[in-house]
Motif scaffolding. Structure first.
Motif, short mmCIF file in Angstrom:
data_model
loop_
_atom_site.label_atom_id
_atom_site.label_comp_id
_atom_site.label_asym_id
_atom_site.label_seq_id
_atom_site.Cartn_x
_atom_site.Cartn_y
_atom_site.Cartn_z
N SER A 191 -1.14 12.03 6.87
CA SER A 191 -1.02 11.18 5.68
C SER A 191 -0.97 9.69 6.07
CB SER A 191 0.22 11.56 4.88
OG SER A 191 0.16 12.89 4.44
N THR A 192 -0.13 9.36 7.05
CA THR A 192 -0.01 7.96 7.46
C THR A 192 -1.28 7.47 8.14
OG1 THR A 192 1.11 8.71 9.48
CG2 THR A 192 2.49 8.02 7.65
N LYS A 193 -1.94 8.36 8.86
CA LYS A 193 -3.20 7.98 9.51
C LYS A 193 -4.24 7.56 8.47
CE LYS A 193 -7.04 10.00 12.12
NZ LYS A 193 -7.56 11.22 12.78
N LYS A 194 -4.38 8.39 7.42
CA LYS A 194 -5.37 8.07 6.40
C LYS A 194 -4.99 6.80 5.64
CE LYS A 194 -6.84 12.86 5.59
NZ LYS A 194 -8.24 12.68 6.02
N ALA A 195 -3.67 6.65 5.36
CA ALA A 195 -3.24 5.47 4.60
C ALA A 195 -3.36 4.19 5.38
CB ALA A 195 -1.80 5.68 4.13
N SER A 196 -3.32 4.28 6.70
CA SER A 196 -3.37 3.08 7.54
C SER A 196 -4.78 2.57 7.77
CB SER A 196 -2.71 3.36 8.89
OG SER A 196 -1.35 3.73 8.72
N GLN A 197 -5.76 3.26 7.23
CA GLN A 197 -7.15 2.85 7.44
C GLN A 197 -7.41 1.44 6.90
OE1 GLN A 197 -9.64 4.35 9.02
NE2 GLN A 197 -8.60 6.28 9.51
N PHE A 198 -6.64 1.06 5.86
CA PHE A 198 -6.89 -0.26 5.27
C PHE A 198 -6.65 -1.39 6.28
CE2 PHE A 198 -2.31 -0.46 5.08
CZ PHE A 198 -2.02 -1.81 5.08
N ALA A 199 -5.80 -1.15 7.29
CA ALA A 199 -5.42 -2.21 8.22
C ALA A 199 -6.43 -2.39 9.35
CB ALA A 199 -4.04 -1.92 8.81
N VAL A 200 -7.41 -1.50 9.44
CA VAL A 200 -8.42 -1.65 10.48
C VAL A 200 -9.21 -2.95 10.24
CG1 VAL A 200 -10.46 -0.63 11.56
CG2 VAL A 200 -8.58 0.85 10.79
N PHE A 201 -9.27 -3.80 11.25
CA PHE A 201 -9.94 -5.09 11.24
C PHE A 201 -9.20 -6.15 10.43
CE2 PHE A 201 -13.57 -2.12 11.93
CZ PHE A 201 -13.85 -2.49 13.22
N GLU A 202 -7.99 -5.82 9.94
CA GLU A 202 -7.16 -6.86 9.34
C GLU A 202 -6.55 -7.71 10.46
OE1 GLU A 202 -6.34 -7.65 6.06
OE2 GLU A 202 -8.02 -6.32 5.54
N GLN B 3 0.84 -1.18 0.00
CA GLN B 3 0.00 0.00 0.00
C GLN B 3 0.89 1.25 0.00
OE1 GLN B 3 -3.39 0.23 0.08
NE2 GLN B 3 -3.77 -1.98 0.09
N SER B 4 0.37 2.35 -0.52
CA SER B 4 1.14 3.59 -0.56
C SER B 4 0.44 4.67 0.27
CB SER B 4 1.33 4.09 -1.99
OG SER B 4 0.07 4.37 -2.58
N VAL B 5 1.25 5.65 0.68
CA VAL B 5 0.73 6.77 1.46
C VAL B 5 0.58 7.97 0.53
CG1 VAL B 5 1.12 8.33 3.40
CG2 VAL B 5 1.81 5.94 3.56
N ALA B 6 -0.60 8.52 0.44
CA ALA B 6 -0.82 9.73 -0.35
C ALA B 6 -0.62 10.95 0.54
CB ALA B 6 -2.23 9.72 -0.94
N GLU B 7 0.24 11.84 0.11
CA GLU B 7 0.54 13.04 0.90
C GLU B 7 -0.66 13.97 0.90
OE1 GLU B 7 3.55 16.79 0.45
OE2 GLU B 7 4.39 14.78 0.17
N VAL B 8 -1.13 14.35 2.07
CA VAL B 8 -2.28 15.24 2.17
C VAL B 8 -1.86 16.67 1.84
CG1 VAL B 8 -3.40 13.81 3.91
CG2 VAL B 8 -1.90 15.68 4.63
N SER B 9 -2.83 17.50 1.50
CA SER B 9 -2.56 18.91 1.25
C SER B 9 -2.09 19.58 2.54
CB SER B 9 -3.82 19.60 0.73
OG SER B 9 -4.25 19.01 -0.48
N THR B 10 -1.18 20.53 2.40
CA THR B 10 -0.59 21.14 3.59
C THR B 10 -0.94 22.61 3.77
OG1 THR B 10 1.41 21.61 2.29
CG2 THR B 10 1.37 19.56 3.57
N ALA B 11 -1.36 23.28 2.72
CA ALA B 11 -1.65 24.72 2.83
C ALA B 11 -3.03 25.00 2.26
CB ALA B 11 -0.58 25.54 2.12
#
Length: 543
Positions: free
Chosen positions: A450-461, A19-27
């Motif tokens: 960014s990592t928080k959003k990308a890690s959502q896939f692991a919930v309940f894995e 899985q990859s992490v998509a960088e969130v908008s910062t400004a």
């Protein structure tokens, strides 16, 4: 696992990449303030989070700028000075300045219309609405700086609380434009959550002009005369010494060629027998023999000039006077030359704004061109003439380092040949070695979100080594990319970051039984070179 029950040829796609992490908008700033319109298509847009990309979209949704009013002092048709009553709501101009400095998409929350007085409750309600929106990363409270100091500081504290709770946004504050603004802000902002905000001073003299209506431009002066010129501009001038509210008029009837005669009804002066080719001196000589002048008078502009035959009535307009005034629209046709000069002087008046909108634009530009890890400082501001107050290096020492409580304030300064620059990149928590700098705090905000959003896939894995490996590989790949771009310090990956996850490393058996998967991430954030020290010494001659 697939079950094959019918004889056939089956194909399966086996995922090999993590899985990859998509960088969130910062400004992505969220502006809270008052707008011309609070309805669109019959529906209320008050306290609604509205996303815009251009100033045109803002105008379509919320309307234009609040008009200013002017008083132009004229003495004997010479413009002496222009007094400006600035509008109390400046959100439109702040958005304009933001886009001029490279700002991109942003959010607007209208908390009222131009008929409303700024108040603390409205801004707190706007913050509450903003807390439910995920994308905004910067909180803008430029309009709130018009509140009294106590209310403004409370709104700022609530904004910092929101940043602490959500951990995905940052505040840009303005120091109120008053003599003790810095001291007042430091005393009023408190000590909680200071790492989530930065403050800037002083206000900025921008190149933006005021919007105005001709009816709101009052022309007055000290001459006490209200004047009108006849058709031959060089000949005579009819003067009325009363009030413009009397709406005085001059009526000229050709009559028979002979000695001019006059009739005064109080507010209308009628001149008869103004024959073709009659001189200004002849008109004034006849006027001097007239007894019932009242508030009227006739002044010679050029005694030898002739007054051409004219039949009709004109309203008198004014060049000022105590208690006598008129609007710009009143002289548009009758005194076009004065009208144009007044318009020219009014257009020279420039808007003074809090610096936060321009700073937000600089944040957006720096993030886009260099990265969120680059300090948004030593950046030239567009649409700015100069700071309203000149800050010297000695002055900035007291702003940058606060010996009492460590609340750093960033200065905006003008430099010869460089323009107006942001000259500071500290958070309010200037004594904290971890969170002293704006880019460090915002870099962590970006990576955490960014990592928080990308890690959502692991919930309940399954909470086992396979999932741990996927999560670790995903985060390491993301951090490697940031390190390659210069966002993390270190000559090697190991020096720049680490990611730990697993039983016996970050989790106990009890954690696993309780459904916890814990990843530990360490970052070596780059810090700005705030003080560059060059040491020189004499090298002794060797031969």
């Amino acid at each position: 696992m697939s079950r094959f029950l019918t004889p056939d040829v089956y194909t399966e796609e086996v995922p090999l990449l993590p899985q990859s992490v998509a960088e969130v908008s910062t400004a992505v700033p969220a502006f809270i303030g008052y707008t011309e319109k609070t309805e669109k298509n019959g529906e209320s847009i008050k306290n609604v989070v509205y996303r815009i990309s251009t100033l045109l979209e803002f105008k379509e949704a919320f309307g234009g700028a609040q008009p200013a009013s002017f008083r132009v002092n004229v003495n004997e048709e010479v413009i002496e000075n222009v007094e400006v009553t600035a509008p109390q709501h400046t959100l439109y101009h702040a958005i304009d300045l933001y886009f001029k400095n490279g700002g991109g998409d942003c959010y607007v929350i209208s908390v009222g219309s131009y008929q409303d007085e700024p108040n603390k409750t409205s801004f707190l309600e706007g913050l509450e609405v903003l807390s439910k929106e995920d994308e905004p990363t910067l909180i803008m409270l430029g309009e709130a700086a018009r509140l009294d100091a106590v209310d403004y500081h409370e709104v700022c504290q609530m904004a910092l609380n929101q940043c602490q709770e959500l951990k995905d946004r940052f505040c840009i504050f303005d120091i109120q434009n008053e003599n003790e603004g810095v001291a007042s802000f430091r005393n009023g902002i408190g000590t909680n959550n200071l790492k989530y905000g930065a403050a800037y001073t002083p206000y900025l003299q921008t190149s933006l002009t005021y919007k105005y209506q001709e009816e709101s431009v009052i022309i007055s002066g000290s001459s006490g005369q209200e004047t009108i010129q006849l058709k031959v501009e060089e000949a005579i001038k009819i003067v009325y010494n009363g009030s413009a509210q009397d709406e005085p008029k001059a009526t000229i009837n050709k009559g028979s060629a002979g000695t001019p005669s006059f009739n005064n009804t109080g507010t209308t002066l009628t001149i008869t027998n103004v024959g073709e080719g009659i001189s200004a001196n002849a008109v004034v000589d006849a006027w001097n023999s007239f007894d019932d002048k009242g508030d009227f008078d006739i002044v010679v502009l050029d005694g030898t000039a002739t007054v051409e035959s004219f039949t009709g009535s004109r309203n008198l307009t004014t060049t000022g006077g105590d208690g006598a005034s008129l609007r710009l629209s009143d002289i548009k046709e009758s005194q076009s030359e004065l009208y144009n000069r007044v318009v020219n002087e009014v257009s020279k008046q420039r808007i003074i704004l809090p610096p936060s909108a321009a700073v937000a634009g600089a944040y957006a530009t720096t993030d886009r061109e260099r990265g969120v890890w680059k300090a948004p400082a030593n950046v030239s501001l567009n649409g700015v003439i100069a700071p309203v107050k000149k800050i010297t290096s000695k002055d900035q020492e007291r702003l940058n380092v606060d010996s009492d409580n460590g609340k750093s304030i960033n200065a905006i300064r003008g430099f010869v040949g460089k323009g107006t620059l942001i000259w500071g990149a500290r958070t309010l928590d200037g004594n904290d070695n971890e969170w002293r700098y704006v880019p460090v705090r915002r870099l962590f905000n970006m990576i955490e979100e960014s990592t928080k959003k990308a890690s959502q896939f692991a919930v309940f894995e399954s909470n086992d080594a396979v999932t741990w490996l996927k999560v670790k590989a995903m985060i390491e790949s993301f951090l490697y990319g940031i390190w390659q771009q210069g966002g993390l310090a270190g000559a090697t990956e190991e020096q720049a970051y680490f990611v730990n996850i697993g039983l016996g490393k970050t989790m106990t058996q009890e954690d696993i039984l309780n459904g916890r998967m814990i990843a530990e991430i360490g970052l070596a954030a780059v810090r700005p070179a705030e003080f560059i020290i060059l040491k020189f010494s004499h090298k002794l001659q060797e031969a």
